[in-house]
Scaffold this motif. Structure first.
Motif, short mmCIF file in Angstrom:
data_model
loop_
_atom_site.label_atom_id
_atom_site.label_comp_id
_atom_site.label_asym_id
_atom_site.label_seq_id
_atom_site.Cartn_x
_atom_site.Cartn_y
_atom_site.Cartn_z
N LEU A 90 47.31 9.19 -5.03
CA LEU A 90 47.84 8.27 -4.03
C LEU A 90 47.12 6.93 -4.15
O LEU A 90 45.97 6.87 -4.62
CB LEU A 90 47.63 8.83 -2.62
CG LEU A 90 48.32 10.16 -2.29
CD1 LEU A 90 47.85 10.65 -0.92
CD2 LEU A 90 49.83 10.00 -2.33
N ILE A 91 47.77 5.88 -3.72
CA ILE A 91 47.12 4.58 -3.67
C ILE A 91 45.88 4.69 -2.78
O ILE A 91 45.95 5.24 -1.68
CB ILE A 91 48.08 3.51 -3.15
CG1 ILE A 91 49.20 3.27 -4.17
CG2 ILE A 91 47.35 2.19 -2.86
CD1 ILE A 91 50.29 2.33 -3.70
N GLY A 92 44.76 4.20 -3.26
CA GLY A 92 43.51 4.27 -2.53
C GLY A 92 42.59 5.38 -2.99
O GLY A 92 41.41 5.39 -2.62
N ASP A 93 43.08 6.30 -3.82
CA ASP A 93 42.22 7.36 -4.35
C ASP A 93 41.10 6.78 -5.21
O ASP A 93 41.34 5.87 -6.02
CB ASP A 93 43.03 8.35 -5.19
CG ASP A 93 43.80 9.35 -4.36
OD1 ASP A 93 43.51 9.46 -3.15
OD2 ASP A 93 44.70 10.02 -4.92
N GLU A 94 39.91 7.32 -5.04
CA GLU A 94 38.77 6.91 -5.87
C GLU A 94 38.69 7.84 -7.07
O GLU A 94 38.62 9.06 -6.92
CB GLU A 94 37.48 6.97 -5.04
CG GLU A 94 37.50 6.03 -3.86
CD GLU A 94 36.23 6.07 -3.04
OE1 GLU A 94 35.37 6.95 -3.29
OE2 GLU A 94 36.08 5.21 -2.15
N VAL A 95 38.68 7.25 -8.27
CA VAL A 95 38.81 8.05 -9.49
C VAL A 95 37.80 7.61 -10.54
O VAL A 95 37.18 6.55 -10.43
CB VAL A 95 40.23 7.92 -10.08
CG1 VAL A 95 41.27 8.49 -9.12
CG2 VAL A 95 40.56 6.45 -10.42
#
Length: 344
Positions: A90-95
């Protein structure tokens, strides 16, 4: 500077450091292509410098792995856009990720487009900078551990133990009860770091000693090592080969073995394991990278393995990266992973 949407097309202009036709690193504005259905767009917050980045500029063997004028092979950031077929981000996920030759560009840039199948959620208990230091070293070290079948009774010789891959290999071995390890390092900082991890001081050897082979043989009563894990190559590949017992296993991480080392290994009927992630990149084996990243996350979040020591060297500029390449080339990192920070 934030990216600028170009008129009438779904493309973005971003800051990047590119390798020009004169083999020079220069600051540039680059247009990022459209996102494909199975890709995600990542705003890079931190990226790591690796020896292969400068080696690709100097070595014909490594040069063939230049897939983009934007170098850089690993990083961490935030998802800002997802393709129409992506369901697990999702938009905003930290990866975090290792892009190798499988992304739209390298990590010396504001953004990167990557197949979602190649990216993993960042460990929750560490920073972006710490996460950016993990993928390349961790994935390589896991391959060493998985393919070598080392057991607790085995005697292991590890060169470059305080470097990125060597340090991660050492952590994996110790975490799995393999303690009969003699490792090389080159300065007091590295010695102390290895000792804090659990190595006996007597088992940390200065690789610059003129009688290194004799010292190593005495350490194990001239019995020879079951495994030599070589994360340095060159002259140390010769040392690694000489101290290996007949039918022992030499694990080559660097592709920098000398002719003399290869002759010794052949004469002792050694098993040779070549460690390379390129084969998986060439075959677009996303599962290999994804599973390794998820394993790294588990190790870090469970604190089975602690994060790598890092040294932030500055923001995304050609000057900063050139400085970092020189530190790597001259072996002046003192065991720290050099990290670039991309300010918003």
């Amino acid at each position: 500077m934030m990216p600028i949407r170009l008129k009438n097309i779904n493309e973005y202009e971003m800051n990047a450091v590119i390798l020009n036709e004169k083999n020079q690193l220069v600051n540039a504005k680059v247009v990022l292509r459209q996102l494909k259905p199975q890709e995600i767009k990542i705003r890079i917050i931190a990226s790591a410098l690796n020896p292969i980045d400068y080696q690709m500029r100097e070595n014909e063997y490594e040069r063939r792995y230049i897939f983009s004028p934007i170098l850089g092979r690993e990083g961490a950031g935030v998802v800002t856009e997802v393709g129409s077929e992506v369901i697990d981000f999702l938009i905003g996920d930290e990866v975090f990720f290792a892009c190798g030759s499988m992304g739209s560009n390298g990590t010396y840039s504001d953004y990167i487009l990557l197949p979602a199948a190649l990216v993993a959620l960042k460990p929750k208990n560490i920073s972006f900078e710490q996460a950016a230091a993990l993928p390349t070293s961790g994935i390589t070290a896991l391959q060493v551990f998985d393919r070598a079948s080392i057991t607790p009774p085995d005697q292991v010789f590890l060169t470059g133990a305080s470097g990125g891959v060597g340090l991660f290999v050492l952590k994996l071995l110790l975490a799995n009860g393999i303690n009969n390890i003699i490792a090389t390092a080159g300065n007091a900082t590295s010695f102390e770091r290895l000792h804090q991890l659990g190595l006996n001081t007597d088992n940390i050897i200065d690789y610059k000693q003129y009688n290194l082979i004799e010292i190593l043989k005495n350490k194990i009563n001239n019995q020879g090592f079951d495994f030599s894990i070589d994360a340095v190559g060159h002259a140390l590949s010769e040392t690694s080969a000489v101290v290996l017992k007949p039918y022992g296993c030499y694990i080559d991480i660097t592709h920098f073995t000398t002719t003399s080392a290869r002759d010794t290994l052949f004469s002792s009927a050694a098993k040779i394991i070549n460690i390379s992630n390129f084969i998986h990149a060439q075959n677009l084996n996303y599962t290999y990278f994804k599973q390794a990243l998820n394993r790294i996350t588990t190790y870090i979040e469970q604190e089975t393995i602690l994060p790598m020591p890092i040294h932030p060297i500055g923001d995304l500029t050609s000057e900063t990266i050139e400085k970092g390449h020189q530190l790597l080339k001259n072996n002046k990192t003192e065991g720290y992973k050099l990290i670039l920070h991309n300010p918003f």
